[in-house]
Design a protein around this motif. Structure first.
Motif, short mmCIF file in Angstrom:
data_model
loop_
_atom_site.label_atom_id
_atom_site.label_comp_id
_atom_site.label_asym_id
_atom_site.label_seq_id
_atom_site.Cartn_x
_atom_site.Cartn_y
_atom_site.Cartn_z
N UNK A 141 39.97 24.12 -52.64
CA UNK A 141 41.16 24.33 -53.17
C UNK A 141 40.98 22.48 -54.05
N UNK A 142 40.21 21.78 -53.74
CA UNK A 142 39.66 20.54 -54.11
C UNK A 142 38.53 20.65 -55.22
N UNK A 143 37.45 21.38 -54.47
CA UNK A 143 37.08 21.42 -56.05
C UNK A 143 37.14 22.31 -57.32
N UNK A 144 36.26 21.01 -57.94
CA UNK A 144 36.81 20.97 -59.99
C UNK A 144 35.25 21.79 -59.98
N UNK A 145 35.67 22.51 -60.56
CA UNK A 145 34.46 23.59 -61.26
C UNK A 145 34.13 22.35 -62.28
#
Length: 179
Positions: A141-145
């Motif tokens: 969820x923390x991933x910033x694409x």
């Protein structure tokens, strides 16, 4: 000819070897010399000696092919049972997470079927049955694409070491007095 996917000799080649062994058995019965048999069959003498000993101990049926040495240890029915193991859940296998590594599958095979195999053997078994490693369907969820794409495009090329240039005059060493 051996194949990279865990196979042995092709069936035609295995039949050729079977014919050679039967011809050798006929010549053993005629008590021909090992060196003559080896030269005629175009093999070295040591295998002929081993086959002759097997022929003496077990007869002609002892020279018959035993099948591929790399045949799968699990039958199709056993593999179907193995496929049901992950559905039982991780708690049934004493695992805190849902990951199924090759080592964990190896342990499940050992516990369920009382067979030992290597981790590469487990990989080959899964590959033969059309399975492959799986990447997670979702990212954290923390991933910033957008930040990931920016890093690939702008930051990573600057982080890579410069490549050495090749060709005349491009040396990483200089000779004393060459400057």
């Amino acid at each position: 000819m051996r194949y990279a996917q865990g196979g042995g000799l092709a069936s035609g080649r295995r039949q050729d070897r079977e014919r050679i062994r039967s011809r050798a058995a006929e010549r053993f019965a005629r008590d021909e010399k090992t060196s003559v048999i080896a030269a005629d069959l175009r093999v070295s003498e040591r295998p002929v000696q081993r086959r002759r000993r097997t022929w003496r101990e077990d007869g002609p049926q002892g020279l018959a092919s035993k099948g591929s040495a790399g045949r799968p240890r699990l039958t199709g029915a056993q593999f179907a049972v193995l496929e049901e193991e992950p559905a039982k859940g991780s708690a049934a296998h004493g695992r805190p997470d849902q990951r199924w590594t090759l080592e964990r599958i190896r342990t499940a095979i050992g516990r369920r079927f009382h067979l030992t195999c290597s981790v590469p053997g487990v990989w080959r078994l899964l590959h033969r049955h059309g399975r492959s490693w799986q990447a997670p369907a979702r990212h954290a969820l923390e991933r910033d694409q957008a930040a990931v794409e920016l890093g690939k495009k702008d930051v990573w090329p600057h982080a890579e070491a410069p490549r050495r240039r090749s060709g005349p005059g491009w040396s990483s060493r200089t000779r004393p007095g060459s400057r």
